[in-house]
Design an enzyme around this catalytic site. Sequence first.
Site, PDB file in Angstrom:
ATOM      1  N   LYS A  13      37.656  45.693  42.111  1.00  0.00           N
ATOM      2  CA  LYS A  13      38.341  45.654  43.405  1.00  0.00           C
ATOM      3  C   LYS A  13      39.600  46.256  43.160  1.00  0.00           C
ATOM      4  CE  LYS A  13      39.260  41.032  43.304  1.00  0.00           C
ATOM      5  NZ  LYS A  13      38.367  40.479  42.112  1.00  0.00           N
ATOM      6  N   ARG A  88      41.582  34.832  49.126  1.00  0.00           N
ATOM      7  CA  ARG A  88      40.811  34.065  47.835  1.00  0.00           C
ATOM      8  C   ARG A  88      40.322  32.852  48.421  1.00  0.00           C
ATOM      9  NH1 ARG A  88      42.597  37.855  43.737  1.00  0.00           N
ATOM     10  NH2 ARG A  88      41.541  37.799  41.935  1.00  0.00           N
ATOM     11  N   ARG A 127      38.651  45.365  28.981  1.00  0.00           N
ATOM     12  CA  ARG A 127      40.159  45.732  29.443  1.00  0.00           C
ATOM     13  C   ARG A 127      41.037  44.700  28.557  1.00  0.00           C
ATOM     14  NH1 ARG A 127      41.429  43.887  35.528  1.00  0.00           N
ATOM     15  NH2 ARG A 127      41.107  41.770  34.873  1.00  0.00           N
ATOM     16  N   ARG A 129      43.377  42.289  29.397  1.00  0.00           N
ATOM     17  CA  ARG A 129      44.725  41.838  29.918  1.00  0.00           C
ATOM     18  C   ARG A 129      44.862  40.353  29.440  1.00  0.00           C
ATOM     19  NH1 ARG A 129      44.337  42.581  36.250  1.00  0.00           N
ATOM     20  NH2 ARG A 129      43.750  40.239  36.355  1.00  0.00           N
ATOM     21  N   ARG A 140      38.299  31.458  35.743  1.00  0.00           N
ATOM     22  CA  ARG A 140      38.669  32.562  37.219  1.00  0.00           C
ATOM     23  C   ARG A 140      37.234  32.624  37.607  1.00  0.00           C
ATOM     24  NH1 ARG A 140      40.979  37.618  34.006  1.00  0.00           N
ATOM     25  NH2 ARG A 140      40.819  38.386  36.122  1.00  0.00           N
TER      26      ARG A 140
END
Length: 189
Positions: A13, A88, A127, A129, A140
């Site tokens: 996104k 969301r 990634r 993070r 999540r």
Amino acid sequence: MRLVLIGPPGAGKGTQSSRLAAYLRLPHLSTGEMLREAMAAESALGRQARQYIERGQLVPDELVLDMVCQRLAQPDCRAGMLLDGFPRTVRQAEALDAYLQGRGMPLDLAIELAVPDQEVAERLQKRGRHDDRPDVVDQRLHAYWTATRPLLDYYRGRGLLRTVDGRGTIEEVFQRLVQTLTCSHPPHP
Ligand code: B4P
């Protein structure tokens, strides 16, 4: 144009929204980015948001809605905006509809960026993070399936939903998004 991009964590996104916003010359509003900035600034909002984000939970609707409404009230959003990661929850979507309709500028399109769970888990692993730890990623994904996916029916019922395959290279996905926009709307810039 007022546009919403929906997808599981790691669907791309953020990656696609920044390209698309530049292409459409629209402000890019990422609630994830706004919350990370608030956390970095150690503001009251940032301190509250941190406890949810670090556990992979959604930040409560009231906090997010306050933050987004303040941003939407800024002059650069008058001509439209691209919302990334917001709404969301159905409650956030209803609040967004009420806000936009109250100003006579309803949402034009909601795009689902569809990527299978296994692939998003692999992308997030690369990634790395702070909230990309495997246990947090599971949480999540759970939040996405339970709280966010119902939004797809919400927008489908209003005739606003388009689904774009988020697999393939970043360029391939971007071209699919542009094509979807061109088919759904008169040509853009
Ligand atoms: P976000 O910042 O929205 O995080 P995300 O869902 O993981 O990001 P995204 O899908 O944008 O992935 P990206 O492009 O970076 O939210 C973070 C947290 O904030 C949430 O978990 C929640 O707690 C909170 N939050 C945010 N909004 C909220 C709201 N409205 N209500 C409540 N809470 C909220 O891409 C991921 C990775 O994949 C990147 O490394 C990228 O390089 C790679 N990638 C992208 N496209 C690819 C492709 N085509 N192929 C291979 N890799 C690709």
